[in-house]
Design an enzyme around this catalytic site. Structure first.
Site, PDB file in Angstrom:
ATOM      1  N   LEU A  12       0.832  -1.229   0.000  1.00 51.20           N
ATOM      2  CA  LEU A  12       0.000   0.000   0.000  1.00 51.20           C
ATOM      3  C   LEU A  12       0.855   1.263   0.000  1.00 51.20           C
ATOM      4  O   LEU A  12       0.566   2.237   0.695  1.00 51.20           O
ATOM      5  CB  LEU A  12      -0.947  -0.027   1.204  1.00 51.20           C
ATOM      6  N   MET A  15       1.091   3.948  -5.163  1.00 53.45           N
ATOM      7  CA  MET A  15       0.437   3.306  -6.310  1.00 53.45           C
ATOM      8  C   MET A  15      -0.572   2.260  -5.847  1.00 53.45           C
ATOM      9  O   MET A  15      -1.710   2.233  -6.300  1.00 53.45           O
ATOM     10  CB  MET A  15       1.481   2.642  -7.223  1.00 53.45           C
ATOM     11  N   GLY A  16      -0.159   1.397  -4.912  1.00 53.52           N
ATOM     12  CA  GLY A  16      -1.059   0.345  -4.424  1.00 53.52           C
ATOM     13  C   GLY A  16      -2.265   0.932  -3.726  1.00 53.52           C
ATOM     14  O   GLY A  16      -3.414   0.526  -3.964  1.00 53.52           O
ATOM     15  N   SER A 130       0.215   2.211 -16.120  1.00 56.68           N
ATOM     16  CA  SER A 130       0.882   3.470 -16.442  1.00 56.68           C
ATOM     17  C   SER A 130      -0.004   4.660 -16.118  1.00 56.68           C
ATOM     18  O   SER A 130      -1.212   4.618 -16.299  1.00 56.68           O
ATOM     19  CB  SER A 130       1.236   3.527 -17.938  1.00 56.68           C
ATOM     20  N   HIS A 187       6.430   0.898 -23.630  1.00 56.97           N
ATOM     21  CA  HIS A 187       5.796   2.198 -23.325  1.00 56.97           C
ATOM     22  C   HIS A 187       6.819   3.108 -22.672  1.00 56.97           C
ATOM     23  O   HIS A 187       6.995   4.273 -23.058  1.00 56.97           O
ATOM     24  CB  HIS A 187       4.601   2.009 -22.395  1.00 56.97           C
ATOM     25  N   ASN A 188       7.549   2.578 -21.691  1.00 58.90           N
ATOM     26  CA  ASN A 188       8.543   3.392 -20.988  1.00 58.90           C
ATOM     27  C   ASN A 188       9.716   3.767 -21.885  1.00 58.90           C
ATOM     28  O   ASN A 188      10.235   4.872 -21.800  1.00 58.90           O
ATOM     29  CB  ASN A 188       9.023   2.665 -19.735  1.00 58.90           C
ATOM     30  N   ARG A 448      34.598  -8.123 -43.028  1.00 58.97           N
ATOM     31  CA  ARG A 448      34.472  -9.304 -42.152  1.00 58.97           C
ATOM     32  C   ARG A 448      35.023 -10.540 -42.854  1.00 58.97           C
ATOM     33  O   ARG A 448      35.651 -11.409 -42.268  1.00 58.97           O
ATOM     34  CB  ARG A 448      33.001  -9.510 -41.777  1.00 58.97           C
TER      35      ARG A 448
END
Ligand code: 6PG
Length: 479
Positions: A12, A15-16, A130, A187-188, A448
């Site tokens: 808690l 956010m929680g 989010s 998203h981040n 290469r």
């Protein structure tokens, strides 16, 4: 303890706590639990009037309070803390119960946990959430993964508490196992790119056009009325117009210019390297944060020769500002295209079925990158769900065409002035690389083969070849 709660939240912190309040405000009975019971008591005392909470002092009480199949949401620090909480609760659960991890967990951890708990009959759902504290309380964008069965039970609840845009909930079943946390990670990563691009636009308007933070704030407010309309542009205007009370100076000038990062952008780039997804704008944004924190190195570079400075007339400043808007929009479009391609690459790699249009739909509201622009992406996928690139959409193609001259002029001006634009430049070079008829990769293959006999393919016939570089005639052989 009566089993009356449709959802339980353990952990808690803000956010929680805000998610628990959001569920309660929407009529659910919410069991709440926290390692330190004082937090649980404080939540019910302060917000008990908002809905039905069941305070649980112990893990046993918490589980006993939950209706079957139990839905238990973990809101604790990603990593070991999440594993510890899972191990504490799993012995108390029964087949068919669900554990939802709403933290910013790494999707690989979520895939591991989902597989392990599935063997014990427990549904494990990694759900990206989010929108920060405000979003958790008033309506986040929620990106759940996990089994279709778990979404059947959880989806209606997430749809009720999520943000809404055009009456549609900003949540969907993103895909199985770790798909939800993967999409949240991307998203981040896009968030990092978006913020870096905005920062580079600000720096250009400040250094090249010579505008004050307050004037630039007004420009961002104007841009926020058009195609750049977004939460990040909106808050940028707020941050730039803020005056530091202690010094009376523009707030942005009293903030130390070393950017922090909790890690999700870094994960995006690490994962992209493994997938072979060239998210170059996201990578440059992540590296820009790291570079900004290199105090000693910056000290060593400070004072070294750079670009040339010249003042712009008011007309030139206005013209340059319009060019920066074009460059910002074009670079943003490329950064988003890179993010969507990475999700497509991951879906193929991990066997997920991800509706790319739905990802845009649920990011229209609630999340940090929420923007009108995302509805454009949603609409593009509605027309063609199999879009290879956003630039295959006629509307976006027209915009990138119109941006060509200003985009390139802004980056050329930045180079001449010595203003760093790593994300703008990466976006443009990504665009030019993918457009190119021929790339210098042909030379790379020759090099290469020369030093490592790594072979190469030809444009005019099938097969792998190796040139005998050490022989006089440098004959070519089929490898
Ligand atoms: C969100 C945000 C959030 C992010 C923090 C810190 O979607 O609500 O992306 O999840 O973790 O804002 O992010 P950084 O410290 O990595 O900038």
């Amino acid at each position: 303890m009566q089993a009356t709660a449709q959802i339980g939240v353990t952990g808690l912190a803000v956010m929680g706590r805000n998610l628990a309040r959001n569920f309660a405000r929407h009529g659910y009975t919410v069991a709440v639990h926290n390692r330190t019971p004082t937090r649980t008591k404080a939540l019910v005392e302060e917000f008990g009037h908002e809905g039905a909470f069941v305070a649980a002092e112990t893990a046993e009480e918490f589980v006993a309070a939950l209706e079957r199949p139990r839905r238990l949401m973990i809101m604790v620090q990603a990593g070991a803390a999440t594993d510890a909480v899972i191990e504490e609760f799993v012995p108390l659960l029964e087949p068919g119960d669900m554990i939802i991890d709403g933290g910013n967990a790494h999707f690989a951890d979520t895939r591991r946990r989902e597989r392990s708990l599935r063997e014990r009959g427990i549904h494990f759902v990694g759900a990206g959430v989010s929108g920060g504290e405000e979003g958790a309380l008033h309506g986040p964008s929620i990106m759940p993964g996990g089994s279709p069965e778990s979404y059947a039970a959880l989806g209606p609840m997430f749809e009720k508490i999520s943000a809404k845009v055009d009456g549609e909930p900003c949540t969907t079943h993103v895909g199985t196992d770790g798909a939800g946390h993967f999409v949240k990670m991307v998203h981040n990563g896009i968030e990092y790119a978006d913020m870096q691009l905005i920062g580079e636009a600000y720096d250009l308007l400040r250094q090249v056009a010579g505008l004050s933070p307050a004037a630039i704030a007004e420009i961002f407010r104007e841009w926020n009325k058009g195609r750049l309309d977004s939460y990040l542009i909106e808050i940028t205007a707020e941050v730039l117009s803020h005056v530091d009370a202690a010094s009376g100076r523009p707030f942005v000038d009293v903030v130390a210019d070393a950017a922090g990062q909790k890690g999700t952008g870094r994960w995006t780039v690490q994962t992209a390297l493994e997938l072979g997804s060239p998210v170059t704008a996201i990578a440059q944004a992540t590296f820009a944060r790291a570079a900004s924190g290199q105090a000693a190195l910056r000290g060593a570079y400070r004072g070294l020769p750079g670009g040339t400075r010249w003042d712009l007339t008011p007309y030139e400043a206005e013209r340059f500002t319009a060019q920066v808007e074009q460059a910002l929009y074009a670079s943003k479009l490329i950064a988003y295209d890179q993010g969507w391609k990475m999700i497509l690459d991951a879906a193929e790699e991990f066997g997920w079925t991800i509706d790319l249009g739905a990802v845009a739909r649920i990011w229209r509201g609630g999340c940090i990158i929420r923007a009108a622009f995302l509805d454009r992406i949603r609409a593009a996928y509605a027309v063609d769900p199999g879009l290879v690139s956003l630039l295959s959409d006629a509307g976006f193609a027209a915009e990138i065409r119109d941006a060509q001259v200003p985009w390139r002029e802004v980056i050329a001006t930045a180079a001449r002035r010595g203003v760093p634009v790593p994300a703008f430049s990466a976006a443009l070079s990504y665009y030019d690389s993918l457009r190119a008829e021929r790339l210098p990769a042909a030379l790379t293959q020759g090099q290469r083969d020369y030093f490592g006999a790594h072979t190469y393919r030809r444009v005019d016939r099938e097969g792998s070849f190796h040139t005998l570089w050490g022989t006089a005639d440098r004959a070519e052989m089929e490898a």
